[in-house]
Design a protein around this motif. Sequence first.
Motif, PDB file in Angstrom:
ATOM      1  N   PHE A 166      -8.819   5.566  -0.979  1.00 13.76           N
ATOM      2  CA  PHE A 166      -7.633   5.649  -2.148  1.00 13.76           C
ATOM      3  C   PHE A 166      -7.532   4.132  -2.558  1.00 13.76           C
ATOM      4  O   PHE A 166      -7.853   3.096  -2.020  1.00 13.76           O
ATOM      5  N   PRO A 167      -6.938   3.916  -3.790  1.00 14.61           N
ATOM      6  CA  PRO A 167      -6.527   2.560  -4.354  1.00 14.61           C
ATOM      7  C   PRO A 167      -5.599   1.974  -3.250  1.00 14.61           C
ATOM      8  O   PRO A 167      -4.414   2.187  -3.159  1.00 14.61           O
ATOM      9  N   TYR A 168      -6.103   0.686  -2.845  1.00 17.39           N
ATOM     10  CA  TYR A 168      -5.318   0.151  -2.110  1.00 17.39           C
ATOM     11  C   TYR A 168      -4.525  -0.960  -2.767  1.00 17.39           C
ATOM     12  O   TYR A 168      -4.851  -1.791  -3.331  1.00 17.39           O
ATOM     13  N   GLY A 169      -3.218  -0.566  -2.776  1.00 16.57           N
ATOM     14  CA  GLY A 169      -2.111  -1.557  -3.532  1.00 16.57           C
ATOM     15  C   GLY A 169      -2.079  -3.083  -2.800  1.00 16.57           C
ATOM     16  O   GLY A 169      -1.524  -3.671  -3.667  1.00 16.57           O
ATOM     17  N   GLY A 170      -2.349  -3.144  -1.796  1.00 17.09           N
ATOM     18  CA  GLY A 170      -2.429  -4.326  -1.282  1.00 17.09           C
ATOM     19  C   GLY A 170      -3.707  -5.106  -1.131  1.00 17.09           C
ATOM     20  O   GLY A 170      -3.561  -6.353  -0.941  1.00 17.09           O
TER      21      GLY A 170
ATOM     22  N   PHE B 285      -1.732   6.476  -8.937  1.00 17.62           N
ATOM     23  CA  PHE B 285      -1.611   5.134  -8.719  1.00 17.62           C
ATOM     24  C   PHE B 285      -2.122   4.402  -9.828  1.00 17.62           C
ATOM     25  O   PHE B 285      -1.812   3.452 -10.512  1.00 17.62           O
ATOM     26  N   GLU B 286      -3.559   4.466  -9.458  1.00 18.38           N
ATOM     27  CA  GLU B 286      -4.549   3.814 -10.428  1.00 18.38           C
ATOM     28  C   GLU B 286      -4.379   4.342 -12.061  1.00 18.38           C
ATOM     29  O   GLU B 286      -4.394   3.298 -12.717  1.00 18.38           O
TER      30      GLU B 286
ATOM     31  N   TYR C 248     -11.013  -3.528 -11.543  1.00 17.25           N
ATOM     32  CA  TYR C 248     -11.679  -2.379 -11.146  1.00 17.25           C
ATOM     33  C   TYR C 248     -11.014  -2.222  -9.732  1.00 17.25           C
ATOM     34  O   TYR C 248     -11.036  -2.842  -8.877  1.00 17.25           O
ATOM     35  N   TRP C 249     -10.866  -0.884  -9.418  1.00 11.30           N
ATOM     36  CA  TRP C 249     -10.871  -0.242  -7.904  1.00 11.30           C
ATOM     37  C   TRP C 249     -12.131   0.218  -7.562  1.00 11.30           C
ATOM     38  O   TRP C 249     -12.512  -0.143  -6.309  1.00 11.30           O
ATOM     39  N   THR C 250     -13.135   0.520  -8.491  1.00  7.37           N
ATOM     40  CA  THR C 250     -14.442   0.809  -8.114  1.00  7.37           C
ATOM     41  C   THR C 250     -15.125   0.115  -9.112  1.00  7.37           C
ATOM     42  O   THR C 250     -14.886   0.449 -10.335  1.00  7.37           O
ATOM     43  N   VAL C 251     -16.180  -0.711  -9.033  1.00  7.57           N
ATOM     44  CA  VAL C 251     -17.094  -1.563  -9.733  1.00  7.57           C
ATOM     45  C   VAL C 251     -18.118  -0.379 -10.386  1.00  7.57           C
ATOM     46  O   VAL C 251     -18.820  -0.051  -9.862  1.00  7.57           O
ATOM     47  N   PRO C 252     -18.048  -0.382 -11.801  1.00  6.00           N
ATOM     48  CA  PRO C 252     -19.393   0.389 -12.321  1.00  6.00           C
ATOM     49  C   PRO C 252     -20.492  -0.083 -11.959  1.00  6.00           C
ATOM     50  O   PRO C 252     -20.665  -1.517 -11.917  1.00  6.00           O
ATOM     51  N   ARG C 253     -21.589   0.781 -11.783  1.00  6.63           N
ATOM     52  CA  ARG C 253     -22.665   0.230 -11.346  1.00  6.63           C
ATOM     53  C   ARG C 253     -23.592  -0.635 -12.433  1.00  6.63           C
ATOM     54  O   ARG C 253     -24.331  -1.718 -12.062  1.00  6.63           O
ATOM     55  N   GLY C 254     -23.224  -0.597 -13.669  1.00  7.08           N
ATOM     56  CA  GLY C 254     -23.535  -1.282 -14.575  1.00  7.08           C
ATOM     57  C   GLY C 254     -23.188  -2.839 -14.580  1.00  7.08           C
ATOM     58  O   GLY C 254     -23.719  -3.514 -15.702  1.00  7.08           O
ATOM     59  N   GLU C 255     -22.062  -3.059 -14.110  1.00  3.65           N
ATOM     60  CA  GLU C 255     -21.497  -4.396 -13.970  1.00  3.65           C
ATOM     61  C   GLU C 255     -21.899  -5.124 -12.914  1.00  3.65           C
ATOM     62  O   GLU C 255     -21.528  -6.441 -12.759  1.00  3.65           O
ATOM     63  N   THR C 256     -22.954  -4.727 -12.017  1.00  4.28           N
ATOM     64  CA  THR C 256     -23.348  -5.342 -10.897  1.00  4.28           C
ATOM     65  C   THR C 256     -23.873  -6.764 -11.236  1.00  4.28           C
ATOM     66  O   THR C 256     -23.755  -7.773 -10.374  1.00  4.28           O
ATOM     67  N   GLY C 257     -24.365  -7.019 -12.139  1.00  8.59           N
ATOM     68  CA  GLY C 257     -25.197  -8.178 -12.781  1.00  8.59           C
ATOM     69  C   GLY C 257     -24.138  -9.329 -12.794  1.00  8.59           C
ATOM     70  O   GLY C 257     -24.621 -10.631 -12.845  1.00  8.59           O
ATOM     71  N   ARG C 258     -22.746  -9.158 -12.736  1.00 10.81           N
ATOM     72  CA  ARG C 258     -21.778 -10.116 -12.842  1.00 10.81           C
ATOM     73  C   ARG C 258     -20.993 -10.032 -11.647  1.00 10.81           C
ATOM     74  O   ARG C 258     -19.863 -10.826 -11.719  1.00 10.81           O
TER      75      ARG C 258
ATOM     76  N   ASP D 223       0.856  -1.164   0.100  1.00 10.40           N
ATOM     77  CA  ASP D 223       0.068  -0.036   0.166  1.00 10.40           C
ATOM     78  C   ASP D 223       0.859   1.241  -0.005  1.00 10.40           C
ATOM     79  O   ASP D 223       0.563   2.220  -0.654  1.00 10.40           O
ATOM     80  N   VAL D 224       1.883   1.239   0.953  1.00 12.07           N
ATOM     81  CA  VAL D 224       2.928   2.552   0.789  1.00 12.07           C
ATOM     82  C   VAL D 224       3.397   2.348  -0.467  1.00 12.07           C
ATOM     83  O   VAL D 224       3.691   3.484  -1.105  1.00 12.07           O
ATOM     84  N   MET D 225       3.707   1.165  -1.092  1.00  6.67           N
ATOM     85  CA  MET D 225       4.338   1.161  -2.580  1.00  6.67           C
ATOM     86  C   MET D 225       3.525   1.879  -3.452  1.00  6.67           C
ATOM     87  O   MET D 225       3.953   2.671  -4.399  1.00  6.67           O
ATOM     88  N   GLY D 226       2.204   1.969  -3.410  1.00  2.93           N
ATOM     89  CA  GLY D 226       1.541   2.792  -4.482  1.00  2.93           C
ATOM     90  C   GLY D 226       1.686   4.179  -4.192  1.00  2.93           C
ATOM     91  O   GLY D 226       1.704   4.769  -5.188  1.00  2.93           O
ATOM     92  N   ALA D 227       1.996   4.782  -3.075  1.00  7.42           N
ATOM     93  CA  ALA D 227       2.243   6.145  -3.016  1.00  7.42           C
ATOM     94  C   ALA D 227       3.427   6.573  -3.370  1.00  7.42           C
ATOM     95  O   ALA D 227       3.759   7.445  -4.070  1.00  7.42           O
TER      96      ALA D 227
END
Length: 446
Positions: free
Chosen positions: A306-310, A249-250, A267-277, A235-239
């Motif tokens: 923040f994006p969690y690198g771990g 980082f992302e 994804y770091w954040t899943v688009p709402r349109g992809e919840t079906g899978r 995670d620190v590596m991401g910084a």
Amino acid sequence: MFVRFALSAGLLATVAGAALAQMQPAPQPAPRAPQAAPAPGGMLLPNTQALFDGYVRDGKMPGVVGAFGIGDMPPLFVTSGRIAQEATAPAAGPDTLWRVYSMTKPVTGFAAMLLVEDGKLRLDQPISDFIPGFKNIRVLTDPANSLASRPAARPITVRHLVTHTAGLGYNIITKGPLLKEYERLGIVPGQVSAQVEAQAKLVRPKSLQEFASRVATLPLIADPGTKWSYSIGLDVMGAVIEKASGMSFEQFVQRRVFTPLGMQSSYWTVPRGETGRFATNYLYAGANRIPVDPGATSVWLQPPSFPYGGAGLVMSARDYDRFLHMLANRGTLGGVRVAKAETVATMMSNLLPAGVTFGGIGGMTGGTQGSALGYGAGGSVYLADAPGGFSKGTYGWGGAAGTVAFVDPVRRLRGTLMVNYMPADRFPVRTELTAALAKDAARLHP
């Protein structure tokens, strides 16, 4: 098999309590429609298919997907069950989305190695060159009882971060006064459910740079380069990657890893349109299997602090296979070179500082045990041929919700297992999968 990120017993209890409070009564496995005929991967790997079908039939997990490949052949997908325990849930498949938790670490380790290749980082470069707060780090002298400390013997380097030898802690490992400081400062780079996240976000830093700066104010558990201890190092590596690359980082991971490899379901954040899978994540509390993070209302539908690198990625089996395929090919996939062969070889080699060993890690924090293990950038490395057919140099890691990934660079074998339930060691999936694959290999090559 390989170690994975996990939750502390206390946090598991918190999650269980929150989820159980909403469940009347606690859910049991739902009746299932008859399974479809095995996919081609299942026909070629019948023992693996039978294992997966047994998991689902016995109610251990709603669904499971495996992706296995050799050389430049496309992956064989072995699938069973559904993305959630409801009988109406879609079937699990190659493009189902799963929380991979610590299988994020190899991706972050690879991103760091790309910057080493670019000449923007050096493995033995102090990270204080990028985050000045780490210039005056200190080490605990009585960790069980106080935060008393002394100056560290040496600086933290990039090598230390990617191999868990920086002396940093982890909320799932650290104990005593330092754990309380981690919790007070929000040094908890991960998410589980919307209920838990509502509290965690109140104290967690709002950016990678703020996170790293807070970490730098806390003492270490050991001098850098002297001990392997599972940590927030990736995670620190991401910084550090942000500072060295000049972009977020992302953005760096997207431009240098996901896009060139054609990884369109990471994804770091899943688009709402992809919840079906998007599969539901479950928590076992006694005999009860609780839907702690349903796909339709998942905490991953909202941007993280923040994006969690771990531990931050959601991915499909198809996407993770593409990443592993590139590693097995020493940096190329589909005619596109994303890294030099020597960069990948270094990443998957034993990078531990001289005198430091990695003997595995068990219990809720993983399951890798035994001797002849080393550690590369974000994953473990076999230092000798191992039972189950893995060659010396086999690299891999796993995740808190049961996922597993490995690459055997000698045989150019790769494998991904996707499930989502906690704790990851509820069932001996990794051991049983190794045995099933060995039987299938013997069948194909008697």
